[in-house]
Design an enzyme around this catalytic site. Structure first.
Site, mmCIF file in Angstrom:
data_model
loop_
_atom_site.group_PDB
_atom_site.id
_atom_site.type_symbol
_atom_site.label_atom_id
_atom_site.label_comp_id
_atom_site.label_asym_id
_atom_site.label_seq_id
_atom_site.Cartn_x
_atom_site.Cartn_y
_atom_site.Cartn_z
ATOM 1 C CD GLU A 375 -3.097 -0.812 2.260
ATOM 2 O OE1 GLU A 375 -2.958 0.166 3.040
ATOM 3 O OE2 GLU A 375 -4.042 -1.611 2.327
ATOM 4 C CG HIS A 378 -1.755 3.001 5.319
ATOM 5 N ND1 HIS A 378 -3.038 3.359 5.680
ATOM 6 C CD2 HIS A 378 -1.123 2.684 6.477
ATOM 7 C CE1 HIS A 378 -3.176 3.247 6.985
ATOM 8 N NE2 HIS A 378 -2.027 2.853 7.504
#
Length: 411
Positions: A375, A378
């Protein structure tokens, strides 16, 4: 005419009285009184000493009913609050002080259980521990937590105090896990890591989650939130604020973060902007209920394995902490780039976010540890000190917690 001086009758009378005082009688009286007091003290010396230690009159009577050597033994120690119970329950006066000490460590026990346990420990186990080199102080250090079974384990496996001492002060230390600790330590060279991964193996996500704990200190910036270490469904930070500086993506409905996290993000945004990078908040705080909705959407869209690797279960999402933020860039929003991970903004954040207290939380080559696939968007606020430690060591937050011992308080 000459006058005769008057005679001083008072002075003459006083002089005669003083001359009649029998000092030898007074001395005899004083000697007799001192002798009587001395005899009284001699015959009540033990009682007086017991009184000075704070024993009540009834406790003094119970003690003085014992043999003189037993009385001396009791007098050699500080006051024992439960002396009456020890006298009633045991004739082994030499252990009375041990009973009191053990009871101070385990006041939840019945006094009869204290007596039987101490008798057992100091008769059957202490001599064997002493043979392994344990001092009395070291044994008492262990007795605050160690059970009889723990002592037997140490004796059976010939563990010395120097063997166990490096692990003892670490949260959730278990005497009977020493073999596991030593095996992990041989690989990691970390006492913290050895104890914590043994107690909470699911910290590394390739291990099964065998228990679920609720985090008791959710406001701590460094808490590890993941499956197994979860937030209460009612938790919501009380210092959530939005940014007046960092742009928000058009479809973002939850752009708030905790106050310190927002301040750090704004500083990062400003510094990135001076270099021509344009960061945008894509998602920030999500409540437990909102995470449940996201979780359900992913499981409806993907297969179970894929969904579980892409979205955290409700209660185990960092978004609920108010410290996790998904970033994007203006180039993605305008369609110049497909995903944030392909942007210069991502590369800059990856190399510089630690300076502002943020870490890139989920990297592809660390998915076996974090349990979440790559990710690049994030980021998680943990504070500059911890973020710097993680960056310099190439750790995940999981590894940082294991190596430094910063495990959440659990309930």
């Amino acid at each position: 005419m000459a006058f005769r001086r008057k005679r001083n009758y008072y002075s003459s009378y006083s002089s005669r009285r003083r001359s009649n005082i029998r000092w030898e009688k007074i001395l005899i009286v004083v000697v007799v009184v001192a002798l009587v007091i001395g005899i009284a003290v001699w015959f009540n010396f033990s009682r007086i000493r017991l009184l000075m230690k704070g024993y009540s009159f009834s406790q003094q009577n119970d003690i003085l009913d014992l043999a003189s050597d037993d009385v001396k033994e009791i007098l050699s120690h500080d006051k024992m609050d439960n002396i009456e119970e020890w006298i009633e329950l045991s004739e082994t006066v030499t252990y009375y002080d041990e009973y009191q000490e053990y009871y101070s460590l385990h006041s939840e026990l019945e006094t009869s259980e204290v007596v039987s346990t101490v008798d057992n420990i100091f008769t059957n186990y202490y001599p064997k521990l002493a043979a392994l080199g344990y001092t009395e102080d070291q044994v008492w250090e262990m007795l605050g937590a160690a059970s009889v079974n723990d002592l037997q384990y140490l004796i059976t496996n010939d563990y010395t105090y120097s063997d166990i001492q490096p692990y003892m002060d670490i949260q959730v230390f278990d005497y009977q896990c020493m073999e596991e600790y030593e095996e992990v330590y041989a690989e990691t060279q970390s006492y913290n890591y050895a104890v914590l991964i043994t107690a909470y193996p699911f910290i590394i996500s390739t291990n099964d989650v065998d228990a679920v704990y609720t985090i008791a200190n959710p406001d701590d910036y460094t808490i590890l939130v993941k499956e197994g270490f979860q937030l209460d469904s009612s938790y919501e930070p009380d210092d959530l604020v939005g940014s007046t500086v960092v742009p928000v993506a058009p479809d973002c409905e939850n752009s708030k973060l905790r106050a310190d996290a927002i301040a750090a993000l704004e500083e990062m945004y400003n510094d990135a902007s001076t270099l021509g990078y344009n960061l945008v908040i894509n998602s920030a705080y999500r409540s437990y209920e909102e995470q449940q909705e996201t979780y359900d959407e992913y499981f409806a869209k993907y297969d179970e394995v894929t969904a579980a690797s892409l979205v955290a279960k409700p209660g185990s999402s960092e978004h609920q902490t108010g410290l996790g933020v998904d970033l994007t860039s203006q180039s993605v929003i305008s369609g110049e780039r497909l995903v944030f991970g392909d942007t210069e903004e991502y590369q800059w954040c990856k190399e510089n976010s630690y300076k502002y207290g943020y870490i890139l939380r989920f990297e592809e080559d660390k998915a076996d540890i974090t349990g979440i696939g790559k990710e690049p968007w994030h980021f998680r606020y943990v504070g500059v000190e911890i973020a710097t430690t993680i960056y310099e060591n190439g750790w995940t937050l999981e590894e940082c917690c294991l190596y430094t011992g910063t495990i959440p308080e659990l309930s």
